[in-house]
Write a protein that holds these residues in place. Structure first.
Motif, PDB file in Angstrom:
ATOM      1  N   LYS A 152     -12.943   2.340 -11.872  1.00  0.00           N
ATOM      2  CA  LYS A 152     -13.506   2.812 -10.573  1.00  0.00           C
ATOM      3  C   LYS A 152     -13.346   2.225  -9.428  1.00  0.00           C
ATOM      4  CE  LYS A 152     -17.192   5.755 -12.944  1.00  0.00           C
ATOM      5  NZ  LYS A 152     -18.531   6.192 -13.364  1.00  0.00           N
ATOM      6  N   ALA A 153     -13.672   1.311  -9.615  1.00  0.00           N
ATOM      7  CA  ALA A 153     -13.878  -0.328  -8.754  1.00  0.00           C
ATOM      8  C   ALA A 153     -12.461  -0.496  -8.110  1.00  0.00           C
ATOM      9  CB  ALA A 153     -14.441  -1.635  -9.675  1.00  0.00           C
ATOM     10  N   LYS A 154     -11.381   0.018  -8.662  1.00  0.00           N
ATOM     11  CA  LYS A 154     -10.042   0.089  -7.849  1.00  0.00           C
ATOM     12  C   LYS A 154      -9.264   1.090  -6.950  1.00  0.00           C
ATOM     13  CE  LYS A 154      -5.097  -1.120  -9.276  1.00  0.00           C
ATOM     14  NZ  LYS A 154      -4.132  -2.484 -10.415  1.00  0.00           N
ATOM     15  N   SER A 155      -8.845   0.502  -6.090  1.00  0.00           N
ATOM     16  CA  SER A 155      -8.673   1.700  -5.226  1.00  0.00           C
ATOM     17  C   SER A 155      -7.224   2.299  -5.904  1.00  0.00           C
ATOM     18  CB  SER A 155      -7.487   1.213  -3.876  1.00  0.00           C
ATOM     19  OG  SER A 155      -7.443   2.368  -2.843  1.00  0.00           O
ATOM     20  N   GLY A 156      -6.909   3.814  -6.146  1.00  0.00           N
ATOM     21  CA  GLY A 156      -5.830   4.244  -6.415  1.00  0.00           C
ATOM     22  C   GLY A 156      -6.418   4.445  -8.344  1.00  0.00           C
ATOM     23  N   GLY A 157      -7.468   3.364  -9.096  1.00  0.00           N
ATOM     24  CA  GLY A 157      -7.604   3.425 -10.881  1.00  0.00           C
ATOM     25  C   GLY A 157      -6.868   2.497 -10.639  1.00  0.00           C
ATOM     26  N   LEU A 158      -6.779   2.144 -12.115  1.00  0.00           N
ATOM     27  CA  LEU A 158      -6.199   1.503 -12.344  1.00  0.00           C
ATOM     28  C   LEU A 158      -4.182   2.079 -13.378  1.00  0.00           C
ATOM     29  CD1 LEU A 158      -8.248  -0.198 -15.589  1.00  0.00           C
ATOM     30  CD2 LEU A 158      -7.718  -0.742 -13.717  1.00  0.00           C
ATOM     31  N   SER A 159      -3.933   1.555 -13.326  1.00  0.00           N
ATOM     32  CA  SER A 159      -2.032   1.641 -13.744  1.00  0.00           C
ATOM     33  C   SER A 159      -2.160   1.941 -15.525  1.00  0.00           C
ATOM     34  CB  SER A 159      -1.204   1.525 -12.366  1.00  0.00           C
ATOM     35  OG  SER A 159      -0.988   0.496 -13.530  1.00  0.00           O
ATOM     36  N   SER A 160      -1.232   4.006 -15.351  1.00  0.00           N
ATOM     37  CA  SER A 160      -1.158   3.670 -16.799  1.00  0.00           C
ATOM     38  C   SER A 160       0.932   4.117 -16.682  1.00  0.00           C
ATOM     39  CB  SER A 160      -2.246   4.824 -17.409  1.00  0.00           C
ATOM     40  OG  SER A 160      -2.392   4.920 -18.728  1.00  0.00           O
ATOM     41  N   ALA A 161       1.443   4.045 -17.755  1.00  0.00           N
ATOM     42  CA  ALA A 161       2.628   4.167 -17.995  1.00  0.00           C
ATOM     43  C   ALA A 161       1.788   5.588 -19.126  1.00  0.00           C
ATOM     44  CB  ALA A 161       3.395   2.655 -18.850  1.00  0.00           C
ATOM     45  N   SER A 162       3.526   6.388 -18.827  1.00  0.00           N
ATOM     46  CA  SER A 162       3.977   6.785 -19.783  1.00  0.00           C
ATOM     47  C   SER A 162       4.917   7.322 -20.047  1.00  0.00           C
ATOM     48  CB  SER A 162       3.055   8.943 -19.710  1.00  0.00           C
ATOM     49  OG  SER A 162       4.056   9.322 -18.498  1.00  0.00           O
ATOM     50  N   ALA A 163       5.676   8.020 -21.316  1.00  0.00           N
ATOM     51  CA  ALA A 163       7.135   8.070 -21.298  1.00  0.00           C
ATOM     52  C   ALA A 163       7.477   9.589 -20.264  1.00  0.00           C
ATOM     53  CB  ALA A 163       7.203   8.479 -23.347  1.00  0.00           C
ATOM     54  N   GLY A 164       6.306   9.680 -19.671  1.00  0.00           N
ATOM     55  CA  GLY A 164       7.643  11.236 -18.477  1.00  0.00           C
ATOM     56  C   GLY A 164       6.544  11.935 -18.360  1.00  0.00           C
TER      57      GLY A 164
END
Length: 331
Positions: A152-164
């Motif tokens: 919530k506090a980070k612009s664009g939100g936290l980054s999250s990886a995925s397999a695609g």
């Protein structure tokens, strides 16, 4: 006795008539001299690849031929699945299907080169697998509440990886965002292998992945498990809470369960499908394979091909509703 002999003769004739010439040569042995291709529509190192290699090692000797893994990743499993859909329906091509390639992608992508139901015949449901939310061991986040507040506090939100895009890892993230009202930045990779390495290294803030891939890294201490997406805690990760257990608004009924299956191209003769189903089920039922599946955090499955078809149809419909409701679009 004469009646039984006539029945056996009639059955053998009907099977031979419905099989390609190679399969009509023998009623008990798979034709030798030609390898079976096991298409994995993801890069090496992911769940589908790990399971495919375990099964291939056992299936080859049983059928008297070799089973070769062919990794063709891309588009959340769609690239390799399309190759499998277009393969000859002769029993020499297996496709490692997943919740993404054979249930989600048809609703996520505007156009894929196959129909997840009409283009394939189900052979075996290997098992189901809850997804776990993980962060690097050096991450400051220790609970789901920590992650939501930080995003919530980070612009664009936290980054999250995925397999695609469109994989269960991606859908778990989007469902979390939809239900919690918190934004995240999705970072799609071409498979779990490279994605999990960046999660370990801290290049991305977090990642959802199956326990098959994330489990060993959790046990080694390279990753910290935050929560699992199943409705109950896992025996393999008893100290890790479910997302629903967080008690946070909107997450009471949160559940995402991935699954792994094996398909062949549509129009593959029924006797061929039945033989493959029988032999692979025997392999999966051995204590060794059962222990491996459970060790991965998977729930072994035991369905007939008819039951698998019904299960897959329900999954296609379920995820179509989720994707529409959440407004999820392919990147």
């Amino acid at each position: 006795m004469q009646r039984r002999a006539l029945i056996r003769t009639a059955l053998a004739s009907s099977l031979a008539a419905g099989l390609p010439a190679a399969f009509a040569q023998s009623s008990s042995n798979w034709p030798t001299g030609k390898a079976i291709t096991y298409l994995v529509p993801f890069p090496a190192g992911g769940t589908t690849d790990v399971l495919g290699r375990l099964i291939a090692q056992k299936l080859g000797p049983v059928l008297g031929t070799s089973v070769i893994i062919d990794n063709k990743g891309g588009a959340g499993g769609s690239v390799g699945s399309e190759v499998g859909a277009r393969a000859a329906p002769d029993g020499f091509t297996l496709v490692g299907g997943t919740i993404s390639s054979h249930a989600i992608n048809v609703s996520l992508y505007p156009k894929i080169g196959y129909d997840p139901i009409k283009s394939f015949a189900p052979v075996t449901l290997i098992g189901t697998n809850p997804v776990v939310l993980v962060v690097s061991q050096n991450s400051p986040y220790k609970t789901l509440k920590d992650i939501l507040e930080a995003s919530k506090a980070k612009s664009g939100g936290l980054s999250s990886a995925s397999a695609g895009t469109g994989t269960s890892q991606h859908l778990a993230l989007e469902l979390l965002a939809y239900k919690s009202g918190v934004k995240f930045t999705h970072i799609p990779y071409k498979g779990s292998g490279p994605a999990i390495q960046d999660a370990i290294g801290g290049q991305v803030d977090m990642m959802f992945d199956t326990t098959v891939v994330a489990g060993p890294h959790i046990q080694s201490g390279k990753l910290r498990a935050i929560a699992v997406t199943s409705s109950k805690r896992l025996a393999s990760l008893p100290d890790v809470p479910t997302i629903a257990e967080s008690g946070l608004p909107g997450l009471k009924d949160f559940e995402v369960v991935s699954w792994q299956a094996i398909f062949v191209p549509a129009a593959t003769p029924a006797p061929v499908v039945d033989r493959l189903h029988t032999e692979i089920r025997k392999i999966l039922a051995t204590p060794e394979m059962q222990d491996k599946l459970k060790g991965f955090g998977m729930e072994p499955a035991d369905m007939t091909t008819t039951q698998i078809a019904a299960f897959q149809k329900a999954e296609v419909e379920k995820w179509a509703q989720v994707i529409k409701a959440a407004g999820i679009k392919a990147d």
